[in-house]
Write an enzyme that holds these catalytic residues in place. Structure first.
Site, PDB file in Angstrom:
ATOM      1  N   ARG A  90      -0.414 -12.952   5.059  1.00 40.08           N
ATOM      2  CA  ARG A  90      -0.778 -11.539   5.243  1.00 40.08           C
ATOM      3  C   ARG A  90      -0.320 -11.020   6.609  1.00 40.08           C
ATOM      4  O   ARG A  90      -0.038  -9.824   6.756  1.00 40.08           O
ATOM      5  CB  ARG A  90      -2.287 -11.358   5.085  1.00 40.08           C
ATOM      6  CG  ARG A  90      -2.779 -11.653   3.666  1.00 40.08           C
ATOM      7  CD  ARG A  90      -4.292 -11.498   3.542  1.00 40.08           C
ATOM      8  NE  ARG A  90      -4.744 -11.763   2.184  1.00 40.08           N
ATOM      9  CZ  ARG A  90      -4.763 -10.878   1.191  1.00 40.08           C
ATOM     10  NH1 ARG A  90      -4.352  -9.634   1.427  1.00 40.08           N
ATOM     11  NH2 ARG A  90      -5.180 -11.206  -0.005  1.00 40.08           N
ATOM     12  N   HIS A 111      -0.263  -9.113  -9.802  1.00 44.91           N
ATOM     13  CA  HIS A 111      -1.251 -10.034  -9.233  1.00 44.91           C
ATOM     14  C   HIS A 111      -1.331 -11.293 -10.088  1.00 44.91           C
ATOM     15  O   HIS A 111      -1.439 -11.211 -11.307  1.00 44.91           O
ATOM     16  CB  HIS A 111      -2.635  -9.371  -9.165  1.00 44.91           C
ATOM     17  CG  HIS A 111      -2.664  -8.142  -8.307  1.00 44.91           C
ATOM     18  ND1 HIS A 111      -2.239  -6.907  -8.769  1.00 44.91           N
ATOM     19  CD2 HIS A 111      -3.046  -7.955  -7.020  1.00 44.91           C
ATOM     20  CE1 HIS A 111      -2.365  -6.021  -7.788  1.00 44.91           C
ATOM     21  NE2 HIS A 111      -2.849  -6.631  -6.726  1.00 44.91           N
ATOM     22  N   ARG A 146     -10.267   2.157  -3.460  1.00 43.64           N
ATOM     23  CA  ARG A 146     -10.446   1.404  -4.695  1.00 43.64           C
ATOM     24  C   ARG A 146     -11.368   2.188  -5.623  1.00 43.64           C
ATOM     25  O   ARG A 146     -12.588   2.020  -5.635  1.00 43.64           O
ATOM     26  CB  ARG A 146     -11.019   0.018  -4.384  1.00 43.64           C
ATOM     27  CG  ARG A 146     -10.007  -0.947  -3.798  1.00 43.64           C
ATOM     28  CD  ARG A 146      -8.896  -1.283  -4.791  1.00 43.64           C
ATOM     29  NE  ARG A 146      -9.420  -1.875  -6.027  1.00 43.64           N
ATOM     30  CZ  ARG A 146      -9.522  -3.188  -6.235  1.00 43.64           C
ATOM     31  NH1 ARG A 146      -9.130  -4.040  -5.299  1.00 43.64           N
ATOM     32  NH2 ARG A 146     -10.011  -3.654  -7.374  1.00 43.64           N
ATOM     33  N   ARG A 165      -7.767  -0.268 -10.291  1.00 41.76           N
ATOM     34  CA  ARG A 165      -7.271  -1.536 -10.827  1.00 41.76           C
ATOM     35  C   ARG A 165      -7.883  -1.872 -12.181  1.00 41.76           C
ATOM     36  O   ARG A 165      -9.097  -1.861 -12.356  1.00 41.76           O
ATOM     37  CB  ARG A 165      -7.566  -2.668  -9.837  1.00 41.76           C
ATOM     38  CG  ARG A 165      -7.068  -4.044 -10.265  1.00 41.76           C
ATOM     39  CD  ARG A 165      -5.580  -4.179 -10.150  1.00 41.76           C
ATOM     40  NE  ARG A 165      -5.164  -4.037  -8.757  1.00 41.76           N
ATOM     41  CZ  ARG A 165      -4.124  -3.299  -8.372  1.00 41.76           C
ATOM     42  NH1 ARG A 165      -3.421  -2.624  -9.266  1.00 41.76           N
ATOM     43  NH2 ARG A 165      -3.795  -3.233  -7.102  1.00 41.76           N
ATOM     44  N   LYS A 215       4.790  -4.482  -5.193  1.00 38.61           N
ATOM     45  CA  LYS A 215       3.747  -5.298  -4.571  1.00 38.61           C
ATOM     46  C   LYS A 215       3.536  -6.578  -5.387  1.00 38.61           C
ATOM     47  O   LYS A 215       3.380  -6.521  -6.612  1.00 38.61           O
ATOM     48  CB  LYS A 215       2.430  -4.531  -4.491  1.00 38.61           C
ATOM     49  CG  LYS A 215       1.268  -5.369  -3.945  1.00 38.61           C
ATOM     50  CD  LYS A 215      -0.073  -4.688  -4.112  1.00 38.61           C
ATOM     51  CE  LYS A 215      -1.216  -5.622  -3.703  1.00 38.61           C
ATOM     52  NZ  LYS A 215      -2.547  -5.031  -3.961  1.00 38.61           N
TER      53      LYS A 215
END
Length: 235
Positions: free
Chosen positions: A190, A123, A30, A55, A149
């Site tokens: 998950r 997201h 990240r 992100r 995703k």
């Protein structure tokens, strides 16, 4: 990289990679949460391949401005980097700033020249749409990247069921997808969506550093996913 399920250990600190090796197949770095991410990447000598994520703040991260694309462009040149995450809204030009699209598509083109796979991500931090909408989102994301995703927020068990159904339908249609629900009502997705075709799971190396609501500890998710597989072994 994503022909089979990949469990990615999420971290902003690449020095945690040795602790992830026993359970993870890759590390999600990240960059937006790291200090001096390119310096840290230059010094990386771990065994696990990297999925780099920078992100955007408008999709739940901490990276601001178009400079995040420059950092990602530098990152994909490193031998250890096997995949890069790019937001679908940027790739599709649906973000309010049209300049995002040209930067995102240029990054995708550069990644493909480097044989780095692209994860096109979506997201939703508020809700989980209906299954048909989820399937459409996954198809769009998978068409823009090598893997689509989708992470949504579950507020009830029906949301988790919708994500599982969408994962099954998208996979049956031939799309490579990575799916999960954030939040406690969807936490089990998950571990469960890989049974229905999800190709990527995410878990923090240190549970105290979870990067999304409802993440399991790394070792726990590894055990759950492996336990749900038909033969009970890692692929």
């Amino acid at each position: 990289m994503f022909e089979e399920f990949v469990l990615a250990a999420s971290t902003a600190d690449l020095s945690e990679e040795p602790a992830a090796r026993g359970h993870a197949d890759a590390v999600e770095f990240r960059m937006d949460l790291a200090s001096d991410p390119l310096d840290r990447l230059a010094g990386y000598d771990g065994d696990l391949p990297l999925l780099v994520t920078n992100r955007a703040s408008w999709e739940g991260g901490e990276a601001d401005g178009l400079g995040r694309y420059d950092a990602l462009s530098d990152a994909i040149g490193h031998d250890a980097v096997a995949a890069v995450d790019v937001e679908l809204a940027a790739l599709r030009g649906t973000h309010p700033d049209p300049v995002e699209e040209s930067h995102a598509t240029a990054l995708r083109d550069a990644a493909r020249e480097e044989n780095v796979e692209v994860v096109a991500s979506v997201h939703d931090f508020e809700s989980t749409p209906e299954p048909a909408t989820l399937v459409d989102l996954l198809a769009d994301a998978a068409s823009e990247g090598d893997v689509g995703k989708l992470a949504t927020t579950a507020t009830a068990p029906a949301d988790a069921l919708a994500m599982i159904e969408a994962t099954h339908e998208a996979t049956a249609a031939g799309h490579r997808v990575a799916t999960m629900c954030m939040g406690e009502p969807g936490r089990h997705t998950r571990a469960v969506t890989p049974v229905y075709g999800s190709k990527i799971g995410y878990a923090p190396v240190d549970p105290a550093d979870a990067t999304a609501p409802g993440q399991y500890p790394l070792a726990t998710l590894r055990e759950l996913v492996d336990g749900l597989r038909e033969d009970g072994t890692r692929e």
